[in-house]
Design an enzyme around this catalytic site. Structure first.
Site, mmCIF file in Angstrom:
data_model
loop_
_atom_site.group_PDB
_atom_site.id
_atom_site.type_symbol
_atom_site.label_atom_id
_atom_site.label_comp_id
_atom_site.label_asym_id
_atom_site.label_seq_id
_atom_site.Cartn_x
_atom_site.Cartn_y
_atom_site.Cartn_z
ATOM 1 N N PRO F 2 0.803 -1.404 -0.120
ATOM 2 C CA PRO F 2 0.050 -0.063 -0.073
ATOM 3 C C PRO F 2 0.752 1.403 0.070
ATOM 4 O O PRO F 2 2.050 1.412 0.232
ATOM 5 C CB PRO F 2 -0.960 -0.211 1.220
ATOM 6 N N LEU F 9 0.455 19.401 9.838
ATOM 7 C CA LEU F 9 0.864 20.784 9.756
ATOM 8 C C LEU F 9 2.307 20.657 9.883
ATOM 9 O O LEU F 9 2.918 19.710 10.633
ATOM 10 C CB LEU F 9 0.558 21.393 11.087
ATOM 11 N N GLU F 10 3.123 21.473 9.232
ATOM 12 C CA GLU F 10 4.635 21.656 9.415
ATOM 13 C C GLU F 10 5.199 21.946 10.853
ATOM 14 O O GLU F 10 4.297 22.276 11.526
ATOM 15 C CB GLU F 10 5.189 22.593 8.501
ATOM 16 N N GLY F 11 6.060 21.425 10.959
ATOM 17 C CA GLY F 11 6.810 21.648 12.519
ATOM 18 C C GLY F 11 7.169 20.758 13.254
ATOM 19 O O GLY F 11 7.986 20.645 14.183
ATOM 20 N N ARG F 12 6.860 19.183 12.676
ATOM 21 C CA ARG F 12 7.392 18.190 13.460
ATOM 22 C C ARG F 12 8.910 18.179 13.303
ATOM 23 O O ARG F 12 9.518 18.297 12.260
ATOM 24 C CB ARG F 12 6.693 16.934 12.960
#
Lengths: 62, 62, 62, 62, 62, 62
Positions: F2, F9-12
């Site tokens: 798969p 959201l950006e930021g990790r």
């Protein structure tokens, strides 16, 4: 948020899909810190005649 | 990789889809340098009642 | 219509992308019968740190 | 262009989908300045067994 | 739910995007009956060098 | 196959994304029976100004 889409060949059982949604949600929550209730999972199924690798559809490879 | 998705109205024949996967894979390989066996093609079909241009669905335009 | 999305790693040259759009459009027109002016191609690029196979990102595999 | 995709649970009536395409097109045109005839809308429906929130599919929550 | 994705060329102002999200949400709520707080809108921007119609990218057409 | 897309959201951090790809792959393999080396994960990040819930973008809600 996050939004997860799992695209796979049709044919998995309802129990497998239920477990997929549950376990993927856990994995995303554990690694991103997002709370489980905010995580959304979509399952998209495709047929072997609509999926090709190396120029050949799976339905033609059998 | 690359991953190619072709979204189009339903109604093409199985032979057309087979040729589509083959020829699009060739085109992507020739222009990007990716080896053919790594190229994936997905076909997604839509109905005329789920597709609109200019605010009007194709199923309403007929 | 048809709408084609090509998702691939960043790094191809502008000339490659130009040829990609041209040749994929030809391939889709030839095999589906759609007129070229109706075919739309989107290119989406991804970085090696946002793409994983077998549980490992390409940026970690190097 | 713009291209709008609306993903929702199956079950809306044909009249609702017709109005959806019309009104979303108007909203996009009014706010982005794109001419209506260039705006494309796709509707994608999903079933309750392919959609989960908080680790639980809607089909299991009933 | 519903989930709406608007894909368009980059260059709209922040005020236009703010209004886009607001008005598209209204349009979807009015026509599908979904409550506004359940409607999600994603904006995706593309560059002229990643978008082609009729085999020609917008960046090459200028 | 798969193919899994995680939109967030950006930021990790890079470490979080690395773990995300690893753990999601495990979850998909365990529940679908697909072998790990066939599972592909894409991460897509979005900004708060391109994401709205209830008609309001996250960047406007702060």
């Amino acid at each position: 948020m996050p939004y997860v889409t799992v695209k796979m060949l049709e044919g998995r059982s309802d129990e497998q899909k239920k477990a997929l949604v549950e376990k993927v949600t856990d994995a995303v929550s554990d690694t991103t810190g997002a709370s489980k209730e905010k995580i959304v999972v979509f399952i998209e199924e495709m047929s072997k005649s609509h999926y090709g690798v190396g120029g050949k559809r799976l339905s033609d490879a059998e």
